[in-house]
Design an enzyme around this catalytic site. Structure first.
Site, PDB file in Angstrom:
ATOM      1  N   ARG A   1      11.692   4.996   3.631  1.00 43.57           N
ATOM      2  CA  ARG A   1      11.948   6.440   3.589  1.00 43.57           C
ATOM      3  C   ARG A   1      12.682   6.920   4.843  1.00 43.57           C
ATOM      4  O   ARG A   1      13.510   7.833   4.775  1.00 43.57           O
ATOM      5  CB  ARG A   1      10.637   7.201   3.403  1.00 43.57           C
ATOM      6  CG  ARG A   1      10.079   7.063   1.986  1.00 43.57           C
ATOM      7  CD  ARG A   1       8.635   7.500   1.881  1.00 43.57           C
ATOM      8  NE  ARG A   1       8.473   8.889   2.280  1.00 43.57           N
ATOM      9  CZ  ARG A   1       7.283   9.471   2.473  1.00 43.57           C
ATOM     10  NH1 ARG A   1       6.155   8.767   2.279  1.00 43.57           N
ATOM     11  NH2 ARG A   1       7.193  10.731   2.824  1.00 43.57           N
TER      12      ARG A   1
ATOM     13  N   ARG B   1       0.858  -1.195   0.000  1.00 43.89           N
ATOM     14  CA  ARG B   1       0.000   0.000   0.000  1.00 43.89           C
ATOM     15  C   ARG B   1       0.885   1.234   0.000  1.00 43.89           C
ATOM     16  O   ARG B   1       1.151   1.821   1.050  1.00 43.89           O
ATOM     17  CB  ARG B   1      -0.933  -0.047   1.210  1.00 43.89           C
ATOM     18  CG  ARG B   1      -2.066  -1.056   1.030  1.00 43.89           C
ATOM     19  CD  ARG B   1      -2.731  -1.378   2.343  1.00 43.89           C
ATOM     20  NE  ARG B   1      -1.803  -2.084   3.222  1.00 43.89           N
ATOM     21  CZ  ARG B   1      -2.027  -2.353   4.496  1.00 43.89           C
ATOM     22  NH1 ARG B   1      -3.147  -1.962   5.064  1.00 43.89           N
ATOM     23  NH2 ARG B   1      -1.115  -2.992   5.215  1.00 43.89           N
TER      24      ARG B   1
ATOM     25  N   ASP C   1       2.406   4.966  -0.350  1.00 46.69           N
ATOM     26  CA  ASP C   1       1.914   6.280   0.097  1.00 46.69           C
ATOM     27  C   ASP C   1       1.743   7.240  -1.071  1.00 46.69           C
ATOM     28  O   ASP C   1       2.211   6.981  -2.179  1.00 46.69           O
ATOM     29  CB  ASP C   1       2.920   6.889   1.082  1.00 46.69           C
ATOM     30  CG  ASP C   1       2.837   6.258   2.459  1.00 46.69           C
ATOM     31  OD1 ASP C   1       1.708   6.044   2.945  1.00 46.69           O
ATOM     32  OD2 ASP C   1       3.901   5.976   3.038  1.00 46.69           O
TER      33      ASP C   1
END
Lengths: 273, 273
Positions: free
Chosen positions: B219, B69, B71
């Protein structure tokens, strides 16, 4: 406020001028191409660069000459131009680069490097080679990540056959069959140093290098080689098309989005020192 | 008109359903991310895919489950999802691919391949690995050709030192220090199989692979390794940050545009047969 005289092609810079070479990258989408045109509401790369230079010199007129006047939608990763700043404007290389980039925001056009050059150095007339890359995305699905940066061709292409056919275009030839009708060059003779076609996964990549190209020449060669890759043209037909010296004998013009000016060669390369 | 029951995570497809696996590529800009959300005016990749499937099946409800999923702003070149079509809808692989792509136009989201799968196969729960690539453009000039697809870092980065520091994150660890506060995973323990950092010209490329990642984990690791590459963090500090099990000990979250989901691994890979 005095203005620097506009540079004419082939001119060395007059003494009142400090000439700078700039190495540039841009996304050609949304531009009418390199060249500044009459219609003021359309944006050209040249106009954007010269307006940024004007801002950087507090309103002085700065003219540019480029190595390759790319068409609308054509990209560059290694374009070269020169700018004639008034001689009393003294700026560092980093300031010219960063200042031009600041004023060209938010457009997808940047100066990668800026270097002062001698007055005889000319981005267009000192160039001894131009290199272009034409990229085809060869798969069923349209591009998502590379939209606007590739030519999407669904039919499977045979890159090896394309490469073989391309070799008949290498060397010194009359390229009338691969020249845009609007081409303003005095001679249709050009000397292609390299025309390589290779497969890279889903991509077919064409690399072309020559001292100079005719208008639309790379795109016309790419559009013709695509017909060979699809099997619609026998490879020999490329040589026959060249020999015909007739634009109607060549294949169609490939779309601009697959094309990128990747580099310009100079005997005195201001970016390699 | 009957509706297929919505698939729940972990569920095998009920007999009334024909399950399809789709391999996808998308440009995450302009989307709120993979997941369909309440706010109907915002576009999600999932919503776009499911709406296209609804169009392809003349108005039947088709639910999807994805392997990752992603972002908002995060891209994918190898995302995988499954779709449960009503069993009476019989379509070829090419029709599912081309039909979904037709209805997702002009959005930069495409299905690269579509394959029917057995009812027990699940895009999320059958996945045994996820691979992400994080790309940093490390130069003075902002990106022009790659705008929205890289993190622009001006300060010179030492990719070798980043790679060395990254190795302390490889293996099975409690990744609380690199986990978003909003992360809903039950356990902060993950097992990183690979975290490589290398320089490719102007780019610094981070490749990460694991069975699964925590929310923002790649990230957060990228944002931390960037501090090491700049010399602002000693490489040893990454291991200390991990040991602290405290999000405040980790570095900042790198922006979404540099991240791309490049692949999902399966023991039974529907796209490799």
């Amino acid at each position: 406020m005095s203005e620097a005289p506009p540079a004419r092609p082939g001119d060395a810079a007059p003494p009142s001028v400090c000439r700078w070479a700039v190495l540039m990258e841009y996304d050609g989408r949304g531009f009418i191409g390199w060249q500044r045109q009459q219609a003021e509401h359309l944006t050209s790369i040249q106009g954007l660069l010269e307006d940024a230079a004007k801002n950087l010199t507090a309103g002085r007129i700065v003219r540019s000459i480029t190595a390759g006047r790319t068409d609308a939608g054509v990209h560059a990763s290694g374009q070269v131009a020169h700018l004639d700043f008034p001689a009393d404007v003294t700026l560092s290389s980093a300031t010219v680069r960063d200042g031009l980039n600041f004023y060209m925001k938010p457009h997808p056009v940047v100066v990668l490097m800026a270097r002062p050059v001698l007055p005889h150095w000319n981005a267009r007339f000192s160039a001894c080679s131009r290199a272009y890359r034409y990229r085809i995305l060869n798969r069923a699905a349209r591009p998502a990540l590379e939209e606007g940066h590739v030519w999407h061709v669904r039919a499977p292409l045979d890159a090896d056959v394309m490469h073989t056919a391309a070799q008949s275009l290498v060397g010194r030839h009359d390229f009338t069959s691969f020249r845009a009708s609007a081409c303003q060059a005095r001679s249709p003779v050009r000397s292609i140093d390299r025309l390589d076609v290779r497969r890279e996964g889903e991509y077919v990549v064409i690399e072309a290098q020559a001292r100079s190209f005719l208008h639309h020449q790379v795109r016309n060669m790419a559009g013709t080689l695509k017909l060979v890759g699809e099997g619609r043209w026998a490879p020999e037909r490329v040589e026959q098309a060249l020999a015909a010296r007739d634009r109607r004998a060549g294949g169609p013009t490939a779309p601009p989005e697959g094309l990128c000016l990747t580099g310009v060669g100079y005997e005195e390369n201001p970016f390699h020192r």
